[in-house]
Design a protein around this motif. Structure first.
Motif, PDB file in Angstrom:
ATOM      1  N   ASP A 107       0.759  -1.341  -0.108  1.00 46.72           N
ATOM      2  CA  ASP A 107      -0.011  -0.143   0.031  1.00 46.72           C
ATOM      3  C   ASP A 107       0.936   1.064   0.085  1.00 46.72           C
ATOM      4  O   ASP A 107       0.417   2.313  -0.249  1.00 46.72           O
ATOM      5  CB  ASP A 107      -0.851  -0.007   1.089  1.00 46.72           C
ATOM      6  N   GLY A 108       2.177   1.138  -0.022  1.00 43.39           N
ATOM      7  CA  GLY A 108       2.965   2.295   0.364  1.00 43.39           C
ATOM      8  C   GLY A 108       3.188   2.942  -0.947  1.00 43.39           C
ATOM      9  O   GLY A 108       3.567   3.980  -1.142  1.00 43.39           O
ATOM     10  N   SER A 109       3.322   1.809  -2.075  1.00 42.34           N
ATOM     11  CA  SER A 109       3.879   2.324  -3.601  1.00 42.34           C
ATOM     12  C   SER A 109       2.488   2.798  -4.450  1.00 42.34           C
ATOM     13  O   SER A 109       1.247   2.738  -3.796  1.00 42.34           O
ATOM     14  CB  SER A 109       4.285   1.095  -4.061  1.00 42.34           C
ATOM     15  N   VAL A 110       2.687   3.561  -5.351  1.00 46.93           N
ATOM     16  CA  VAL A 110       1.712   3.929  -6.336  1.00 46.93           C
ATOM     17  C   VAL A 110       0.971   3.093  -6.850  1.00 46.93           C
ATOM     18  O   VAL A 110      -0.270   3.426  -7.222  1.00 46.93           O
ATOM     19  CB  VAL A 110       2.311   5.174  -7.253  1.00 46.93           C
ATOM     20  N   CYS A 111       1.245   1.950  -7.086  1.00 46.57           N
ATOM     21  CA  CYS A 111       0.452   0.828  -7.459  1.00 46.57           C
ATOM     22  C   CYS A 111       1.107  -0.497  -6.851  1.00 46.57           C
ATOM     23  O   CYS A 111       2.398  -0.410  -6.637  1.00 46.57           O
ATOM     24  CB  CYS A 111       0.452   0.646  -8.969  1.00 46.57           C
ATOM     25  N   ASP A 112       0.324  -1.494  -6.821  1.00 49.61           N
ATOM     26  CA  ASP A 112       0.905  -2.683  -6.293  1.00 49.61           C
ATOM     27  C   ASP A 112       1.353  -3.768  -7.369  1.00 49.61           C
ATOM     28  O   ASP A 112       1.560  -4.935  -7.071  1.00 49.61           O
ATOM     29  CB  ASP A 112      -0.156  -3.568  -5.287  1.00 49.61           C
ATOM     30  N   HIS A 113       1.236  -3.172  -8.603  1.00 49.15           N
ATOM     31  CA  HIS A 113       2.100  -4.042  -9.397  1.00 49.15           C
ATOM     32  C   HIS A 113       2.585  -3.119 -10.607  1.00 49.15           C
ATOM     33  O   HIS A 113       2.321  -1.955 -10.777  1.00 49.15           O
ATOM     34  CB  HIS A 113       0.950  -5.011 -10.447  1.00 49.15           C
ATOM     35  N   GLY A 114       3.700  -3.634 -11.353  1.00 48.10           N
ATOM     36  CA  GLY A 114       4.144  -2.910 -12.401  1.00 48.10           C
ATOM     37  C   GLY A 114       5.224  -1.745 -11.955  1.00 48.10           C
ATOM     38  O   GLY A 114       5.351  -0.745 -12.573  1.00 48.10           O
ATOM     39  N   VAL A 115       5.679  -1.913 -10.457  1.00 49.50           N
ATOM     40  CA  VAL A 115       6.565  -0.943 -10.047  1.00 49.50           C
ATOM     41  C   VAL A 115       8.028  -1.664  -9.933  1.00 49.50           C
ATOM     42  O   VAL A 115       7.922  -2.844  -9.694  1.00 49.50           O
ATOM     43  CB  VAL A 115       6.165  -0.293  -8.691  1.00 49.50           C
ATOM     44  N   ASN A 116       8.905  -0.998 -10.025  1.00 49.70           N
ATOM     45  CA  ASN A 116      10.272  -1.563  -9.669  1.00 49.70           C
ATOM     46  C   ASN A 116      10.871  -0.971  -8.222  1.00 49.70           C
ATOM     47  O   ASN A 116      11.121   0.128  -8.022  1.00 49.70           O
ATOM     48  CB  ASN A 116      11.193  -0.921 -10.828  1.00 49.70           C
ATOM     49  N   THR A 117      11.196  -1.943  -7.461  1.00 54.12           N
ATOM     50  CA  THR A 117      11.631  -1.283  -6.207  1.00 54.12           C
ATOM     51  C   THR A 117      13.070  -2.023  -5.735  1.00 54.12           C
ATOM     52  O   THR A 117      13.458  -2.107  -4.585  1.00 54.12           O
ATOM     53  CB  THR A 117      10.561  -1.943  -5.045  1.00 54.12           C
ATOM     54  N   SER A 118      13.882  -2.516  -7.091  1.00 53.72           N
ATOM     55  CA  SER A 118      14.866  -3.122  -6.859  1.00 53.72           C
ATOM     56  C   SER A 118      16.187  -2.080  -6.740  1.00 53.72           C
ATOM     57  O   SER A 118      17.325  -2.324  -6.424  1.00 53.72           O
ATOM     58  CB  SER A 118      15.363  -4.190  -8.010  1.00 53.72           C
ATOM     59  N   THR A 119      15.909  -0.937  -7.302  1.00 56.46           N
ATOM     60  CA  THR A 119      16.746   0.020  -7.024  1.00 56.46           C
ATOM     61  C   THR A 119      16.568   1.144  -6.284  1.00 56.46           C
ATOM     62  O   THR A 119      15.248   1.266  -5.998  1.00 56.46           O
ATOM     63  CB  THR A 119      17.268   0.612  -8.384  1.00 56.46           C
ATOM     64  N   VAL A 120      17.410   2.129  -5.739  1.00 53.31           N
ATOM     65  CA  VAL A 120      16.933   3.367  -5.035  1.00 53.31           C
ATOM     66  C   VAL A 120      15.975   4.320  -6.074  1.00 53.31           C
ATOM     67  O   VAL A 120      14.964   4.772  -5.455  1.00 53.31           O
ATOM     68  CB  VAL A 120      18.188   4.127  -4.503  1.00 53.31           C
ATOM     69  N   SER A 121      16.407   4.354  -7.392  1.00 54.53           N
ATOM     70  CA  SER A 121      15.932   5.100  -8.196  1.00 54.53           C
ATOM     71  C   SER A 121      14.235   4.726  -8.409  1.00 54.53           C
ATOM     72  O   SER A 121      13.275   5.331  -8.470  1.00 54.53           O
ATOM     73  CB  SER A 121      16.414   5.592  -9.506  1.00 54.53           C
ATOM     74  N   GLY A 122      14.400   3.299  -8.359  1.00 52.33           N
ATOM     75  CA  GLY A 122      12.974   2.529  -8.685  1.00 52.33           C
ATOM     76  C   GLY A 122      12.021   2.835  -7.500  1.00 52.33           C
ATOM     77  O   GLY A 122      10.960   3.179  -7.722  1.00 52.33           O
ATOM     78  N   ARG A 123      12.608   2.664  -6.403  1.00 53.74           N
ATOM     79  CA  ARG A 123      11.792   3.024  -5.165  1.00 53.74           C
ATOM     80  C   ARG A 123      11.547   4.376  -4.886  1.00 53.74           C
ATOM     81  O   ARG A 123      10.135   4.800  -4.411  1.00 53.74           O
ATOM     82  CB  ARG A 123      12.814   2.668  -3.933  1.00 53.74           C
ATOM     83  N   GLN A 124      12.256   5.237  -5.495  1.00 54.77           N
ATOM     84  CA  GLN A 124      11.883   6.724  -5.315  1.00 54.77           C
ATOM     85  C   GLN A 124      10.737   7.054  -6.082  1.00 54.77           C
ATOM     86  O   GLN A 124       9.644   7.775  -5.614  1.00 54.77           O
ATOM     87  CB  GLN A 124      12.887   7.887  -6.065  1.00 54.77           C
ATOM     88  N   VAL A 153     -10.970   4.258 -15.394  1.00 57.31           N
ATOM     89  CA  VAL A 153      -9.874   4.905 -14.466  1.00 57.31           C
ATOM     90  C   VAL A 153      -8.918   5.446 -15.451  1.00 57.31           C
ATOM     91  O   VAL A 153      -8.175   4.387 -15.875  1.00 57.31           O
ATOM     92  CB  VAL A 153      -9.821   3.807 -13.415  1.00 57.31           C
ATOM     93  N   ASN A 154      -8.347   6.542 -15.003  1.00 56.03           N
ATOM     94  CA  ASN A 154      -7.127   6.895 -15.718  1.00 56.03           C
ATOM     95  C   ASN A 154      -6.258   7.114 -14.480  1.00 56.03           C
ATOM     96  O   ASN A 154      -5.969   8.432 -14.056  1.00 56.03           O
ATOM     97  CB  ASN A 154      -7.182   8.302 -16.667  1.00 56.03           C
ATOM     98  N   ASN A 155      -5.446   6.299 -14.197  1.00 56.03           N
ATOM     99  CA  ASN A 155      -4.413   6.249 -13.107  1.00 56.03           C
ATOM    100  C   ASN A 155      -2.915   6.299 -13.884  1.00 56.03           C
ATOM    101  O   ASN A 155      -2.710   5.536 -14.471  1.00 56.03           O
ATOM    102  CB  ASN A 155      -4.558   4.931 -12.360  1.00 56.03           C
ATOM    103  N   PRO A 156      -2.363   7.544 -13.453  1.00 55.41           N
ATOM    104  CA  PRO A 156      -1.014   7.522 -14.114  1.00 55.41           C
ATOM    105  C   PRO A 156      -0.011   6.862 -13.634  1.00 55.41           C
ATOM    106  O   PRO A 156       1.201   6.726 -14.117  1.00 55.41           O
ATOM    107  CB  PRO A 156      -0.596   9.118 -13.540  1.00 55.41           C
ATOM    108  N   TYR A 157      -0.312   5.842 -12.585  1.00 61.50           N
ATOM    109  CA  TYR A 157       0.693   4.970 -11.913  1.00 61.50           C
ATOM    110  C   TYR A 157       0.272   3.422 -12.213  1.00 61.50           C
ATOM    111  O   TYR A 157       1.215   2.546 -11.627  1.00 61.50           O
ATOM    112  CB  TYR A 157       0.675   5.073 -10.385  1.00 61.50           C
ATOM    113  N   GLY A 158      -0.849   3.524 -13.106  1.00 61.32           N
ATOM    114  CA  GLY A 158      -1.001   1.969 -13.586  1.00 61.32           C
ATOM    115  C   GLY A 158      -1.978   1.227 -13.176  1.00 61.32           C
ATOM    116  O   GLY A 158      -2.451   0.183 -13.578  1.00 61.32           O
ATOM    117  N   CYS A 159      -2.693   1.483 -11.934  1.00 64.03           N
ATOM    118  CA  CYS A 159      -3.709   0.764 -11.443  1.00 64.03           C
ATOM    119  C   CYS A 159      -5.087   1.245 -11.895  1.00 64.03           C
ATOM    120  O   CYS A 159      -5.592   1.925 -11.148  1.00 64.03           O
ATOM    121  CB  CYS A 159      -3.695   1.060  -9.820  1.00 64.03           C
ATOM    122  N   ASN A 160      -5.044   0.748 -13.075  1.00 64.46           N
ATOM    123  CA  ASN A 160      -6.399   0.897 -13.858  1.00 64.46           C
ATOM    124  C   ASN A 160      -7.676   0.223 -13.611  1.00 64.46           C
ATOM    125  O   ASN A 160      -8.590   0.374 -14.503  1.00 64.46           O
ATOM    126  CB  ASN A 160      -6.035   1.200 -15.154  1.00 64.46           C
TER     127      ASN A 160
END
Length: 468
Positions: A107-124, A153-160
């Motif tokens: 729940d902390g990320s902008v979406c619970d799928h399609g996000v990259n948390t393997s790098t600092v920039s990805g987590r940012q 749903v037009n979600n810029p972070y992918g949770c559509n």
């Protein structure tokens, strides 16, 4: 405790939460009531009426009871009004490279799928809204039998997804809970039949217990339910907390010279469901009064050389909050409920609880914060398009609010108002973090209701709100 020990204890707590002090070490910390927590405007303080004069970090509230390292205190910190401030979340990200338990994709990320948390920039990028706005993503399924369809749903972070809507909301404070008439922004933890609508204090206790269980299984990804002892310990702890600004950097101690600011007076403030309700729901039948706050009555002397300019400004702000006439229009849950297109009201019409500032009955309202037309800008949020099944009417919103719980068309965009005490420590504001400061909050209301505040009136209101 000496001032040096105060500082050392404070730093131990802050660093402990930010860089992961072992639970066994943090559990040894016990802070005295009224421990000073600095913020940008002064010092916030908490009194725990259930804690033998202290705040005990050995309580289950501070323990990791799930599987992802989180505790209740991951999003409810004492130095941040028992919520989180976006600036502190940003610092936490910096110090831990985004690995602190608050940064979890559940729940902390902008979406619970399609996000990259393997790098600092990805987590940012993944935790962008949490870092910048202090927002947690809440996925809520559209209720069966809803009066509307989600047609887009037009979600810029992918949770559509249109069956489960991703909403982005601020964690509400886990303090000053005595004054609640509904639990959660949309009231979903005090919504029968699953939970108990609040009528008496015992109902609130039951709802908070239910909320603690849901938070542990959801936010903390708990594998097993809380034990009764753990649940009771959490609820007993948080219901004893009273938090308010105790010192203002410009005005000084907020309980000086006859004023009653700070948490001690707040802990003794009378409250019951319906107190001072403006629509006649007060069970005592006492008439409504717009004089909501009386904290700074003793500072109302207009001779600034007697009370000082900063205290005079706070007192003027309190008078504006209580007395300034507002033409309330277009508020769903108020204008439509009363059949009045224009209601001659004040801030207290919606913030009616004496010296607390929330509404004393469960009355979710839509003042336009979730609307695309929000004057503060909500471009960072998704756009959800809803269609009325009966009339075919189309509405676009950034958060369907209470409608995702009730299924009612009339509840679109409705949320409850929060308790107003302890505001200075927990920016940003509104449920979606659209107001970065209390000046933004005042500007929003000034624009939304065409109030016409002068520059000095705005400054006075901000000074007052920061002193709560």
């Amino acid at each position: 405790m000496s001032s040096a020990l105060h500082v050392r204890a404070y730093m131990a707590i802050v660093l402990g939460f930010l860089i992961g002090l072992p639970q066994s070490a943090s559990a040894q910390i016990k802070l005295p009531n009224l421990f000073p927590f600095p913020n940008a405007h002064g010092i916030s303080q908490t009194e725990n009426t259930n804690g033998n004069g202290q705040i005990d970090f050995g309580n289950a509230f501070f323990q990791s009871l799930g599987t992802n390292g989180r505790s209740c205190s991951s999003c409810h910190l004492p130095d941040q009004g028992w919520s989180i401030s976006s600036s502190s979340v940003a610092l936490r990200f910096l110090l831990t490279a985004g690995l602190d338990p608050i940064f979890r994709t559940v729940d902390g990320s902008v979406c619970d799928h399609g996000v990259n948390t393997s790098t600092v920039s990805g987590r940012q990028q993944a935790y962008k809204l949490l870092i910048e706005r202090g927002l947690i993503r809440i996925g809520i399924a559209v209720p069966a039998g809803a009066e509307f369809d989600v047609v887009g749903v037009n979600n810029p972070y992918g949770c559509n997804e249109t069956d489960t809507i991703s909403t982005y909301r601020r964690p509400l404070p886990s303090t000053n809970l005595k004054f609640l008439s509904a639990v959660m922004w949309d009231g979903r933890e005090s919504n029968p039949p699953d939970t108990q609508k609040i009528a008496v204090p015992a109902d609130l206790i039951a709802d908070l217990g239910h909320q603690a269980q849901d938070a542990t299984s959801g936010h903390a990804q708990g594998a097993v339910p809380l034990t009764t002892a753990q649940m009771n310990a959490i609820v007993n702890f948080e219901t004893g907390l009273y938090t308010a600004q105790g010192t203002d950097f410009a005005a000084g101690v907020l309980s000086a010279n006859g004023a009653t600011g700070g948490p001690t007076a707040l802990a003794g403030q009378q409250f019951f469901i319906g107190i001072n309700d403006p629509l006649g729901l007060n069970p005592t039948n006492a008439p409504f009064t717009s004089v909501i706050f009386t904290l700074f009555n003793s500072w109302t002397n207009s001779q600034t050389f007697l009370v000082g300019p900063a205290r005079a400004s706070i007192a003027r702000g309190q008078a504006l909050f209580n007395n300034r006439s507002i033409n309330i229009t277009g508020v769903a849950g108020l204008n439509d409920a009363t059949g009045q297109a224009v209601i001659q009201g004040s801030c207290g019409t919606c913030h009616s609880s004496p010296n607390a500032g929330d509404h004393s009955v469960a009355a979710a309202l839509n003042i336009g914060v979730a609307d695309l037309s929000n004057s503060l800008g909500v471009q960072y949020l998704p756009v959800v398009t809803l269609k009325n099944k009966t009339t075919g009417q189309i509405v676009q919103t950034t958060d369907p609010g209470r409608a995702l719980i009730s299924g009612k068309w009339a509840d679109i965009g409705k949320v409850k108002g929060p308790v107003l005490r302890g505001l200075a420590a927990r920016a940003p504001y509104f449920h979606n973090g659209s107001a970065g400061s209390l000046a933004d909050v005042v500007d929003f209301y000034d624009t939304r209701f065409a109030i016409g505040f002068t520059a000095r009136e705005k400054a006075d209101l901000v000074a007052f709100l920061n002193a709560l």
